[in-house]
Design an enzyme around this catalytic site. Structure first.
Site, PDB file in Angstrom:
ATOM      1  N   CYS A 188       2.388 -17.617  -9.009  1.00  0.00           N
ATOM      2  CA  CYS A 188       1.820 -17.360  -7.686  1.00  0.00           C
ATOM      3  C   CYS A 188       2.858 -17.598  -6.594  1.00  0.00           C
ATOM      4  O   CYS A 188       2.923 -16.854  -5.610  1.00  0.00           O
ATOM      5  CB  CYS A 188       0.607 -18.244  -7.447  1.00  0.00           C
ATOM      6  SG  CYS A 188      -0.805 -17.884  -8.520  1.00  0.00           S
TER       7      CYS A 188
ATOM      8  N   LYS B 218      -1.002   4.887  -1.207  1.00  0.00           N
ATOM      9  CA  LYS B 218      -0.598   4.984  -2.610  1.00  0.00           C
ATOM     10  C   LYS B 218      -1.756   4.602  -3.518  1.00  0.00           C
ATOM     11  O   LYS B 218      -2.603   3.783  -3.162  1.00  0.00           O
ATOM     12  CB  LYS B 218       0.604   4.063  -2.851  1.00  0.00           C
ATOM     13  CG  LYS B 218       1.201   4.144  -4.250  1.00  0.00           C
ATOM     14  CD  LYS B 218       2.435   3.273  -4.348  1.00  0.00           C
ATOM     15  CE  LYS B 218       2.943   3.195  -5.780  1.00  0.00           C
ATOM     16  NZ  LYS B 218       3.322   4.508  -6.313  1.00  0.00           N
TER      17      LYS B 218
ATOM     18  N   ASN C 141      -3.392  -4.916   1.886  1.00  0.00           N
ATOM     19  CA  ASN C 141      -4.428  -5.427   0.995  1.00  0.00           C
ATOM     20  C   ASN C 141      -3.843  -6.287  -0.131  1.00  0.00           C
ATOM     21  O   ASN C 141      -2.645  -6.270  -0.395  1.00  0.00           O
ATOM     22  CB  ASN C 141      -5.207  -4.234   0.404  1.00  0.00           C
ATOM     23  CG  ASN C 141      -6.549  -4.638  -0.166  1.00  0.00           C
ATOM     24  OD1 ASN C 141      -7.100  -5.684   0.176  1.00  0.00           O
ATOM     25  ND2 ASN C 141      -7.083  -3.814  -1.045  1.00  0.00           N
TER      26      ASN C 141
ATOM     27  N   PRO D 296      -7.196 -10.291   1.774  1.00  0.00           N
ATOM     28  CA  PRO D 296      -6.771 -11.112   0.639  1.00  0.00           C
ATOM     29  C   PRO D 296      -7.085 -10.488  -0.713  1.00  0.00           C
ATOM     30  O   PRO D 296      -7.962  -9.619  -0.834  1.00  0.00           O
ATOM     31  CB  PRO D 296      -7.591 -12.387   0.829  1.00  0.00           C
ATOM     32  CG  PRO D 296      -8.862 -11.903   1.452  1.00  0.00           C
ATOM     33  CD  PRO D 296      -8.450 -10.779   2.374  1.00  0.00           C
TER      34      PRO D 296
ATOM     35  N   ASP E  84     -10.708  12.286  -3.622  1.00  0.00           N
ATOM     36  CA  ASP E  84      -9.837  11.866  -4.726  1.00  0.00           C
ATOM     37  C   ASP E  84     -10.469  12.307  -6.043  1.00  0.00           C
ATOM     38  O   ASP E  84     -11.622  11.962  -6.319  1.00  0.00           O
ATOM     39  CB  ASP E  84      -9.676  10.345  -4.704  1.00  0.00           C
ATOM     40  CG  ASP E  84      -8.624   9.849  -5.682  1.00  0.00           C
ATOM     41  OD1 ASP E  84      -8.272  10.606  -6.614  1.00  0.00           O
ATOM     42  OD2 ASP E  84      -8.173   8.713  -5.519  1.00  0.00           O
TER      43      ASP E  84
END
Length: 353
Positions: free
Chosen positions: A301, A47, A283, A328, A76
Protein backbone atom coordinates in the site's frame (compact mmCIF):
# COMPACT_ATOMS: atom_id res chain seq x y z
CA UNK A 1 -9.11 25.78 -23.15
CA UNK A 2 -5.68 25.00 -24.52
CA UNK A 3 -4.41 21.65 -23.31
CA UNK A 4 -0.70 21.27 -22.64
CA UNK A 5 1.41 18.25 -23.52
CA UNK A 6 1.83 15.72 -20.76
CA UNK A 7 5.37 14.96 -19.58
CA UNK A 8 5.81 12.63 -16.59
CA UNK A 9 7.86 13.79 -13.63
CA UNK A 10 10.95 11.87 -12.59
CA UNK A 11 10.48 12.17 -8.84
CA UNK A 12 7.33 11.85 -6.74
CA UNK A 13 6.18 14.96 -4.95
CA UNK A 14 4.88 15.30 -1.43
CA UNK A 15 1.17 15.90 -2.09
CA UNK A 16 -0.99 13.56 -0.05
CA UNK A 17 -4.07 11.88 -1.48
CA UNK A 18 -7.63 12.91 -0.61
CA UNK A 19 -6.27 16.08 0.99
CA UNK A 20 -7.14 19.74 0.71
CA UNK A 21 -6.38 21.89 -2.32
CA UNK A 22 -4.58 25.17 -2.79
CA UNK A 23 -6.56 28.39 -2.95
CA UNK A 24 -5.64 28.89 -6.62
CA UNK A 25 -7.33 25.65 -7.72
CA UNK A 26 -10.99 25.41 -8.64
CA UNK A 27 -13.27 23.79 -6.12
CA UNK A 28 -13.34 19.97 -6.25
CA UNK A 29 -16.55 18.16 -7.05
CA UNK A 30 -19.07 18.16 -9.89
CA UNK A 31 -21.26 20.80 -8.25
CA UNK A 32 -20.49 23.07 -11.20
CA UNK A 33 -22.15 20.53 -13.51
CA UNK A 34 -25.18 20.09 -11.26
CA UNK A 35 -25.67 23.84 -10.91
CA UNK A 36 -25.53 24.52 -14.65
CA UNK A 37 -29.21 24.04 -15.43
CA UNK A 38 -28.75 24.80 -19.12
CA UNK A 39 -26.76 21.59 -19.67
CA UNK A 40 -28.58 18.97 -21.72
CA UNK A 41 -25.74 16.63 -22.76
CA UNK A 42 -23.17 15.31 -20.26
CA UNK A 43 -20.53 12.83 -21.38
CA UNK A 44 -18.51 10.75 -18.93
CA UNK A 45 -15.48 8.98 -20.37
CA UNK A 46 -11.88 7.88 -20.12
CA UNK A 47 -9.66 4.83 -20.35
CA UNK A 48 -11.27 1.43 -19.77
CA UNK A 49 -11.35 0.19 -16.19
CA UNK A 50 -11.12 3.55 -14.42
CA UNK A 51 -14.70 3.58 -13.14
CA UNK A 52 -16.55 5.55 -15.83
CA UNK A 53 -19.77 3.62 -15.29
CA UNK A 54 -19.75 4.11 -11.52
CA UNK A 55 -19.20 7.83 -11.99
CA UNK A 56 -21.80 8.24 -14.74
CA UNK A 57 -24.44 6.33 -12.75
CA UNK A 58 -23.64 8.36 -9.62
CA UNK A 59 -23.83 11.62 -11.57
CA UNK A 60 -27.17 10.59 -13.07
CA UNK A 61 -28.52 9.98 -9.55
CA UNK A 62 -27.37 13.43 -8.41
CA UNK A 63 -28.97 15.03 -11.45
CA UNK A 64 -32.22 13.14 -10.87
CA UNK A 65 -32.51 14.92 -7.51
CA UNK A 66 -32.48 18.29 -9.27
CA UNK A 67 -33.86 17.82 -12.78
CA UNK A 68 -37.34 16.91 -14.02
CA UNK A 69 -36.22 13.72 -15.78
CA UNK A 70 -32.82 12.21 -16.58
CA UNK A 71 -31.73 9.64 -19.17
CA UNK A 72 -28.55 7.59 -18.68
CA UNK A 73 -27.25 6.00 -21.89
CA UNK A 74 -24.48 3.43 -22.23
CA UNK A 75 -22.69 3.66 -25.58
CA UNK A 76 -20.02 1.19 -24.42
CA UNK A 77 -20.40 -2.26 -26.07
CA UNK A 78 -19.43 -3.77 -22.69
CA UNK A 79 -22.64 -2.31 -21.15
CA UNK A 80 -21.97 -2.05 -17.40
CA UNK A 81 -24.85 0.10 -16.18
CA UNK A 82 -27.03 -3.01 -15.80
CA UNK A 83 -24.37 -4.42 -13.48
CA UNK A 84 -23.98 -1.13 -11.62
CA UNK A 85 -27.69 -0.85 -10.81
CA UNK A 86 -28.16 -4.64 -10.63
CA UNK A 87 -31.05 -4.24 -13.06
CA UNK A 88 -31.42 -5.31 -16.69
CA UNK A 89 -31.63 -2.50 -19.25
CA UNK A 90 -32.26 -2.67 -23.00
CA UNK A 91 -32.08 -0.41 -26.05
CA UNK A 92 -35.23 1.36 -24.85
CA UNK A 93 -35.36 3.74 -21.84
CA UNK A 94 -36.31 1.87 -18.66
CA UNK A 95 -37.00 3.48 -15.28
CA UNK A 96 -34.28 2.79 -12.73
CA UNK A 97 -35.75 1.04 -9.71
CA UNK A 98 -36.12 3.35 -6.73
CA UNK A 99 -36.38 6.51 -8.83
CA UNK A 100 -39.39 8.13 -10.44
CA UNK A 101 -37.53 10.30 -12.94
CA UNK A 102 -34.31 8.42 -13.82
CA UNK A 103 -34.21 6.21 -16.91
CA UNK A 104 -31.43 4.11 -18.40
CA UNK A 105 -30.76 2.36 -21.70
CA UNK A 106 -27.95 0.41 -23.37
CA UNK A 107 -27.57 0.77 -27.13
CA UNK A 108 -26.03 -1.85 -29.41
CA UNK A 109 -23.62 -0.24 -31.89
CA UNK A 110 -23.51 -3.23 -34.26
CA UNK A 111 -25.12 -3.45 -37.70
CA UNK A 112 -27.41 -6.22 -38.93
CA UNK A 113 -26.06 -9.74 -38.87
CA UNK A 114 -26.08 -11.67 -42.15
CA UNK A 115 -29.01 -13.82 -40.98
CA UNK A 116 -31.11 -10.70 -40.49
CA UNK A 117 -30.85 -9.60 -44.13
CA UNK A 118 -34.14 -10.25 -45.96
CA UNK A 119 -33.91 -12.76 -48.82
CA UNK A 120 -35.56 -10.45 -51.33
CA UNK A 121 -32.73 -7.96 -50.89
CA UNK A 122 -30.54 -10.27 -52.96
CA UNK A 123 -32.75 -10.58 -56.06
CA UNK A 124 -34.44 -13.54 -57.77
CA UNK A 125 -31.28 -15.03 -59.26
CA UNK A 126 -29.34 -15.47 -56.02
CA UNK A 127 -30.83 -18.75 -54.77
CA UNK A 128 -27.65 -20.73 -55.30
CA UNK A 129 -25.36 -18.18 -53.65
CA UNK A 130 -27.67 -16.52 -51.12
CA UNK A 131 -25.66 -17.57 -48.07
CA UNK A 132 -22.35 -16.38 -49.51
CA UNK A 133 -23.92 -13.23 -50.91
CA UNK A 134 -25.43 -12.34 -47.55
CA UNK A 135 -22.10 -12.81 -45.84
CA UNK A 136 -20.26 -10.68 -48.40
CA UNK A 137 -22.87 -7.93 -48.33
CA UNK A 138 -22.86 -7.89 -44.53
CA UNK A 139 -19.07 -7.63 -44.45
CA UNK A 140 -19.23 -4.86 -47.02
CA UNK A 141 -21.81 -2.94 -45.00
CA UNK A 142 -19.61 -3.21 -41.90
CA UNK A 143 -16.67 -1.76 -43.85
CA UNK A 144 -18.43 1.49 -44.76
CA UNK A 145 -16.97 4.28 -42.61
CA UNK A 146 -19.13 5.25 -39.67
CA UNK A 147 -21.99 2.80 -40.35
CA UNK A 148 -22.06 1.23 -36.87
CA UNK A 149 -21.71 4.57 -35.08
CA UNK A 150 -24.28 6.08 -37.47
CA UNK A 151 -26.88 3.50 -36.51
CA UNK A 152 -26.20 4.03 -32.79
CA UNK A 153 -26.29 7.77 -33.12
CA UNK A 154 -29.52 7.82 -35.11
CA UNK A 155 -31.19 5.37 -32.71
CA UNK A 156 -30.22 7.35 -29.63
CA UNK A 157 -31.03 10.78 -30.95
CA UNK A 158 -34.36 9.62 -32.34
CA UNK A 159 -35.42 8.38 -28.92
CA UNK A 160 -34.04 11.38 -27.06
CA UNK A 161 -35.81 13.81 -29.39
CA UNK A 162 -39.09 11.93 -29.03
CA UNK A 163 -39.04 11.57 -25.24
CA UNK A 164 -37.74 15.05 -24.34
CA UNK A 165 -35.51 14.39 -21.32
CA UNK A 166 -34.23 17.34 -19.30
CA UNK A 167 -30.66 16.06 -19.42
CA UNK A 168 -28.89 13.07 -20.95
CA UNK A 169 -25.82 11.44 -19.37
CA UNK A 170 -23.64 9.30 -21.64
CA UNK A 171 -21.63 6.46 -20.13
CA UNK A 172 -19.22 6.34 -23.04
CA UNK A 173 -17.01 3.68 -24.57
CA UNK A 174 -13.20 3.93 -24.34
CA UNK A 175 -11.62 7.03 -25.86
CA UNK A 176 -11.39 6.05 -29.54
CA UNK A 177 -15.03 4.99 -29.84
CA UNK A 178 -16.19 8.05 -27.93
CA UNK A 179 -14.34 10.48 -30.17
CA UNK A 180 -15.90 8.84 -33.24
CA UNK A 181 -19.33 9.10 -31.64
CA UNK A 182 -18.81 12.82 -31.05
CA UNK A 183 -17.58 13.24 -34.63
CA UNK A 184 -20.74 11.68 -36.02
CA UNK A 185 -21.82 14.39 -38.51
CA UNK A 186 -18.42 14.24 -40.25
CA UNK A 187 -18.63 10.44 -40.35
CA UNK A 188 -22.12 10.72 -41.85
CA UNK A 189 -20.84 12.91 -44.64
CA UNK A 190 -17.87 10.62 -45.30
CA UNK A 191 -20.10 7.55 -45.33
CA UNK A 192 -22.59 9.16 -47.70
CA UNK A 193 -19.77 10.15 -50.02
CA UNK A 194 -18.53 6.56 -50.05
CA UNK A 195 -22.02 5.26 -50.82
CA UNK A 196 -22.33 7.67 -53.76
CA UNK A 197 -18.91 6.69 -55.11
CA UNK A 198 -19.57 2.95 -54.90
CA UNK A 199 -23.05 3.32 -56.36
CA UNK A 200 -21.60 4.99 -59.45
CA UNK A 201 -19.09 2.15 -59.82
CA UNK A 202 -21.29 -0.87 -59.19
CA UNK A 203 -24.72 0.41 -60.29
CA UNK A 204 -27.63 -2.03 -59.81
CA UNK A 205 -25.54 -4.49 -57.78
CA UNK A 206 -24.96 -1.82 -55.15
CA UNK A 207 -28.69 -0.97 -55.11
CA UNK A 208 -29.26 -4.46 -53.66
CA UNK A 209 -26.96 -3.59 -50.76
CA UNK A 210 -28.82 -0.51 -49.60
CA UNK A 211 -31.88 -2.28 -48.04
CA UNK A 212 -29.63 -4.02 -45.52
CA UNK A 213 -28.47 -0.62 -44.28
CA UNK A 214 -31.99 0.25 -43.10
CA UNK A 215 -32.22 2.21 -39.85
CA UNK A 216 -34.92 -0.19 -38.68
CA UNK A 217 -37.77 2.33 -38.91
CA UNK A 218 -39.80 0.20 -41.32
CA UNK A 219 -39.60 2.78 -44.08
CA UNK A 220 -38.79 1.36 -47.53
CA UNK A 221 -36.79 4.44 -48.50
CA UNK A 222 -33.09 4.11 -49.18
CA UNK A 223 -30.43 4.38 -46.51
CA UNK A 224 -28.97 7.38 -48.27
CA UNK A 225 -32.26 9.29 -48.29
CA UNK A 226 -32.75 8.54 -44.59
CA UNK A 227 -29.26 9.83 -43.86
CA UNK A 228 -30.01 13.01 -45.82
CA UNK A 229 -33.31 13.49 -44.00
CA UNK A 230 -31.54 13.05 -40.67
CA UNK A 231 -28.73 15.50 -41.37
CA UNK A 232 -30.52 18.72 -40.27
CA UNK A 233 -31.37 17.20 -36.89
CA UNK A 234 -27.89 15.71 -36.55
CA UNK A 235 -26.29 19.05 -37.39
CA UNK A 236 -28.44 20.74 -34.74
CA UNK A 237 -27.32 18.20 -32.14
CA UNK A 238 -23.76 18.64 -33.31
CA UNK A 239 -24.05 22.38 -32.61
CA UNK A 240 -25.42 21.67 -29.15
CA UNK A 241 -22.56 19.26 -28.41
CA UNK A 242 -20.17 22.14 -29.09
CA UNK A 243 -22.08 24.68 -27.02
CA UNK A 244 -20.58 24.86 -23.48
CA UNK A 245 -23.93 26.05 -22.17
CA UNK A 246 -25.58 22.81 -23.34
CA UNK A 247 -22.88 20.12 -23.27
CA UNK A 248 -19.80 19.17 -21.27
CA UNK A 249 -17.44 16.23 -20.89
CA UNK A 250 -16.33 14.76 -17.55
CA UNK A 251 -13.04 12.85 -17.78
CA UNK A 252 -12.46 9.94 -15.40
CA UNK A 253 -8.98 8.60 -14.74
CA UNK A 254 -6.82 6.88 -12.13
CA UNK A 255 -3.48 8.13 -10.79
CA UNK A 256 -1.28 6.03 -13.06
CA UNK A 257 0.86 6.86 -16.08
CA UNK A 258 -1.20 5.17 -18.82
CA UNK A 259 -4.46 6.63 -17.54
CA UNK A 260 -2.98 10.12 -17.25
CA UNK A 261 -1.53 9.85 -20.75
CA UNK A 262 -4.93 8.74 -22.13
CA UNK A 263 -6.66 11.58 -20.29
CA UNK A 264 -4.34 14.14 -21.86
CA UNK A 265 -5.01 12.68 -25.29
CA UNK A 266 -8.76 12.81 -24.64
CA UNK A 267 -8.66 16.41 -23.41
CA UNK A 268 -6.67 17.55 -26.42
CA UNK A 269 -8.97 15.78 -28.88
CA UNK A 270 -12.07 17.18 -27.19
CA UNK A 271 -10.52 20.63 -27.41
CA UNK A 272 -9.99 20.14 -31.15
CA UNK A 273 -13.66 19.17 -31.47
CA UNK A 274 -14.65 22.32 -29.52
CA UNK A 275 -16.33 20.26 -26.82
CA UNK A 276 -16.29 21.75 -23.33
CA UNK A 277 -14.20 19.88 -20.77
CA UNK A 278 -13.28 21.30 -17.37
CA UNK A 279 -13.86 18.42 -14.95
CA UNK A 280 -11.59 15.48 -14.12
CA UNK A 281 -12.48 12.74 -11.65
CA UNK A 282 -9.46 10.90 -10.24
CA UNK A 283 -10.82 7.57 -9.08
CA UNK A 284 -9.60 4.59 -7.02
CA UNK A 285 -7.25 6.55 -4.75
CA UNK A 286 -5.76 4.60 -1.84
CA UNK A 287 -6.28 5.81 1.71
CA UNK A 288 -4.04 3.29 3.51
CA UNK A 289 -4.05 2.53 7.22
CA UNK A 290 -1.33 4.23 9.28
CA UNK A 291 0.24 3.34 12.62
CA UNK A 292 0.58 5.66 15.60
CA UNK A 293 3.70 7.21 14.03
CA UNK A 294 1.92 8.05 10.80
CA UNK A 295 3.63 5.28 8.86
CA UNK A 296 1.64 3.20 6.37
CA UNK A 297 1.27 -0.32 7.74
CA UNK A 298 1.14 -2.26 4.46
CA UNK A 299 4.35 -2.22 2.39
CA UNK A 300 2.51 -2.70 -0.90
CA UNK A 301 0.00 0.00 0.00
CA UNK A 302 2.87 2.34 0.81
CA UNK A 303 4.45 1.72 -2.60
CA UNK A 304 1.16 2.22 -4.47
CA UNK A 305 0.40 5.32 -2.40
CA UNK A 306 3.70 6.92 -3.47
CA UNK A 307 2.96 6.19 -7.13
CA UNK A 308 -0.53 7.63 -6.89
CA UNK A 309 0.73 10.70 -5.01
CA UNK A 310 3.23 11.34 -7.80
CA UNK A 311 0.66 11.25 -10.58
CA UNK A 312 -2.02 13.02 -8.58
CA UNK A 313 0.37 15.91 -8.10
CA UNK A 314 0.99 16.01 -11.84
CA UNK A 315 -2.76 16.00 -12.52
CA UNK A 316 -3.21 19.04 -10.28
CA UNK A 317 -0.28 20.81 -11.96
CA UNK A 318 -1.37 19.96 -15.50
CA UNK A 319 -5.05 20.76 -15.04
CA UNK A 320 -4.97 23.68 -12.65
CA UNK A 321 -7.85 25.31 -14.54
CA UNK A 322 -10.06 22.21 -14.09
CA UNK A 323 -12.31 21.05 -11.29
CA UNK A 324 -10.47 17.97 -9.99
CA UNK A 325 -12.50 15.53 -7.92
CA UNK A 326 -10.77 12.78 -5.93
CA UNK A 327 -12.64 9.53 -5.23
CA UNK A 328 -11.30 6.74 -2.99
CA UNK A 329 -10.74 3.09 -3.74
CA UNK A 330 -13.40 1.28 -1.73
CA UNK A 331 -13.18 -2.11 -0.05
CA UNK A 332 -16.44 -3.28 -1.64
CA UNK A 333 -17.81 -3.40 -5.16
CA UNK A 334 -20.03 -0.44 -6.07
CA UNK A 335 -23.03 -2.42 -7.25
CA UNK A 336 -26.71 -1.86 -6.60
CA UNK A 337 -28.70 1.35 -6.31
CA UNK A 338 -27.86 2.01 -2.66
CA UNK A 339 -24.09 1.63 -3.12
CA UNK A 340 -24.06 3.74 -6.27
CA UNK A 341 -26.06 6.44 -4.49
CA UNK A 342 -23.66 6.25 -1.56
CA UNK A 343 -20.68 6.65 -3.90
CA UNK A 344 -22.26 9.75 -5.46
CA UNK A 345 -21.27 11.87 -2.45
CA UNK A 346 -17.64 11.64 -3.55
CA UNK A 347 -18.55 13.43 -6.79
CA UNK A 348 -19.55 16.40 -4.63
CA UNK A 349 -15.99 16.70 -3.32
CA UNK A 350 -16.75 14.83 -0.10
CA UNK A 351 -13.68 12.62 0.37
CA UNK A 352 -14.84 10.72 3.42
CA UNK A 353 -12.69 7.84 4.58
Amino acid sequence: MAASTYQPEEEPKSKSLLSGHSETELEPGLNNVLEQKSLRWIFVGGKGGVGKTTCSCSLAILLAKQRENVLLISTDPAHNISDAFDQKFSKYPTMVQGFGNLYAMEIDPTVLDADEIPNDALGDDSSGLSGLAKELLSDFADSLPGIDEAKSFMQVMGLVKELQFSVVVFDTAPTGHTLRFLSMPALFQKGMGKVTQLKSQFGSVFDQLLPMLSTGSGDDGSFRSKMQESMPAIEQINEEFRDPDKATFVCVCIAEFLSLYETERLVQELTKLNIDVHNIVVNQLLNPEQDEHGQIVCKMCSSRHKIQSKYLEQIHDLYEDFHITECPLLTEEVRGREKVESFSKFLLGTNSK
